[in-house]
Design a protein around this motif. Structure first.
Motif: not given
Length: 135
Positions: A17-21, A28-32, A48-49, A51-55
């Motif tokens: 649901q979170i991914e879809d919303y 592209n989303l990581l749940f840690e 970010n697909p 520039h391949h950086q995570s935030f």
């Protein structure tokens, strides 16, 4: 006899649901998750697909994994519009291209914390932080 929901099935359903919303696909989303005293902290990280950086997108704390996930779902569906939008222009060390990223945060410091999440401060040079006009 009432059957309790399978925690893994329920977690997967809420994550979807979170991914879809947010309009972001798997990967592209990581749940840690991590344990903090009597709470579970969920860090929702975007990748970010281009520039391949995570935030860091947002973190939530709950009494267990499902509670934290439900709070995150509430945030993405209802509460994120209560935060301001920031544009940050930055460049990774060794890159020549200037990148632009967007963050929702209560202030510029929080937006920068999300940019630098999980990395050494010397790996990114920030050129500007701009509070976007609200509509």
């Amino acid at each position: 006899m009432e059957v309790s929901p399978d925690i893994h099935v329920e977690s997967s359903r809420i994550q979807k649901q979170i991914e879809d919303y947010l309009g972001m696909g798997p990967g592209n989303l990581l749940f840690e998750y991590r344990q903090l005293d009597n709470l579970v902290r969920l860090d929702l990280i975007t990748v970010n697909p281009r520039h391949h950086q995570s935030f860091l997108f947002r973190y939530e704390e709950g009494y267990d994994k499902l509670d934290a996930l439900r709070k995150m779902l509430t945030y993405v569906q209802r509460l994120r519009d209560t935060e301001s939008s920031y544009t940050i222009q930055w460049r990774a060390r060794g890159d020549k291209e200037l990148q632009t990223s967007y963050f929702r945060a209560h202030n510029a410091y929080e937006a920068l914390d999300k940019l630098y999440y999980g990395r050494d401060l010397n790996t990114i040079t920030v050129f500007s932080v701009v509070l976007n006009p609200s509509s």
